[in-house]
Design a protein around this motif. Sequence first.
Motif, short mmCIF file in Angstrom:
data_model
loop_
_atom_site.label_atom_id
_atom_site.label_comp_id
_atom_site.label_asym_id
_atom_site.label_seq_id
_atom_site.Cartn_x
_atom_site.Cartn_y
_atom_site.Cartn_z
N GLU A 1 0.82 -1.21 0.00
CA GLU A 1 0.00 0.00 0.00
C GLU A 1 0.86 1.26 0.00
O GLU A 1 1.99 1.25 0.49
N GLN B 1 -4.95 5.12 2.30
CA GLN B 1 -6.01 4.47 3.09
C GLN B 1 -5.61 3.09 3.57
O GLN B 1 -6.06 2.61 4.58
N TYR C 1 -5.06 -1.21 3.06
CA TYR C 1 -5.96 -2.30 2.71
C TYR C 1 -6.06 -3.31 3.83
O TYR C 1 -5.02 -3.80 4.27
N ARG D 1 -9.37 -0.78 3.79
CA ARG D 1 -9.37 0.66 3.95
C ARG D 1 -9.39 1.06 5.44
O ARG D 1 -10.19 0.55 6.21
N HIS D 2 -8.49 1.96 5.81
CA HIS D 2 -8.42 2.51 7.18
C HIS D 2 -8.20 1.45 8.25
O HIS D 2 -8.67 1.58 9.39
N TRP D 3 -7.47 0.38 7.89
CA TRP D 3 -7.25 -0.71 8.85
C TRP D 3 -6.58 -0.24 10.14
O TRP D 3 -6.79 -0.82 11.20
N ASP E 1 -14.82 -1.90 2.58
CA ASP E 1 -13.42 -1.60 2.93
C ASP E 1 -12.45 -2.56 2.26
O ASP E 1 -11.25 -2.29 2.18
N TYR E 2 -12.95 -3.71 1.83
CA TYR E 2 -12.09 -4.67 1.13
C TYR E 2 -12.06 -4.42 -0.39
O TYR E 2 -11.40 -5.15 -1.12
N GLY E 3 -12.80 -3.41 -0.84
CA GLY E 3 -12.71 -3.01 -2.25
C GLY E 3 -13.51 -3.88 -3.19
O GLY E 3 -14.04 -4.92 -2.82
N ASN F 1 -11.93 1.75 -6.09
CA ASN F 1 -11.60 1.20 -4.77
C ASN F 1 -11.25 -0.28 -4.82
O ASN F 1 -11.77 -1.09 -4.05
N TRP G 1 -5.99 0.35 -5.13
CA TRP G 1 -6.37 1.66 -5.64
C TRP G 1 -5.40 2.74 -5.15
O TRP G 1 -4.97 3.62 -5.89
N ASP G 2 -5.02 2.64 -3.89
CA ASP G 2 -4.09 3.62 -3.32
C ASP G 2 -2.75 3.65 -4.02
O ASP G 2 -2.04 4.64 -3.94
#
Length: 329
Positions: A44, A49, A51, A53-55, A77-79, A105, A109-110
């Motif tokens: 990442e 964010q 993976y 997201r925002h873990w 959050d897992y896209g 996403n 993506w990040d």
Amino acid sequence: MPEHQIAMVLDLNKCLGCQTCTMACKKQWTDGEGMDTMYWNNVETRPGQGYPRHWDRIGGGFENGMPRPGELPSREDYGQTFEYNFQERLFEGGSQAMPHEEVRNTPNWDEDVGALTGGENYYFYLPRLCNHCTNPACLAACPRKAIYKRPEDGIVLVDQTRCEGFRYCVRACPYKKIYFNELLGKAQKCIFCYPRLEKGEVNACARQCPGRLRFVGFLDDPASAVHKLVKVHKVALGLYPGKGTEPNVFYVPPFNPPRRGNYGKSVLDDPRMPMDYLASLFGEEVVDVIRRLEGELKKAQAGGASEVLQLLVGRDAGVRYQIQGMKKA
Ligand code: SF4
């Protein structure tokens, strides 16, 4: 406590963000049913964010020795998952490899976007996997005692026959590196490629990495590069040490030279990346580690010998990987 602890060191100065490790792991271990959003290894962009997201903002781990409450990531959050349309793109004259234009996403993506603002143009790549923690929050949280550390090497595994899919482990892991297979109703996670190690083959992520940035060995083996980098030279740190799980994946932090202005012509006073940001990831010790790395660099530039830099160059696989002590379970 296990008799020995296997560990990995990743030199962040060498990561290309190419996701070869991610794909090596995915093809080897998580290509099966119910594993679409499972990336035991991912890379990442930081800041970003991450993976899922925002873990790193949803709890888990320990605080003052007590479990810190953690949340389950949402499905979003897992896209989004998708299959590339290779047939049409390569063989039928189509122009799109992506299945449709609305894919957003995705897990990486990040990688292309990060959290750059235009004014703060710094970033680096952070490859992540289960840390095979010395004090695993996942293990502590499991009411079924399905999670255990192998006594011979400290690898953290989920006994699939005992797991009932309660997902307390997913909440508890502060790194969100334990996943839930909805089809099987089981928790699944990185197994540190133990079947490969037992055959004398290093982890798939390390084996395929074109940047040669991964080092694998026993932390308690004085001959291993991981021991030298972590224990002797002290140039590698765990991620979020404050989460209390004592991770066994360590990172050589990125060099942080002064920022440049005027299209690279002038050298500014402040560093390329805010040191506070690096400290938020690797702890306050990162300041001393970067200073130590810079000292080694100066020594080598002056013609001196630097064992640290020699190790980090990592040209020789026999130096990067010291897994001879690996026992067959
Ligand atoms: Fe468990 Fe998470 Fe630590 Fe891996 S990183 S051992 S899943 S607490």
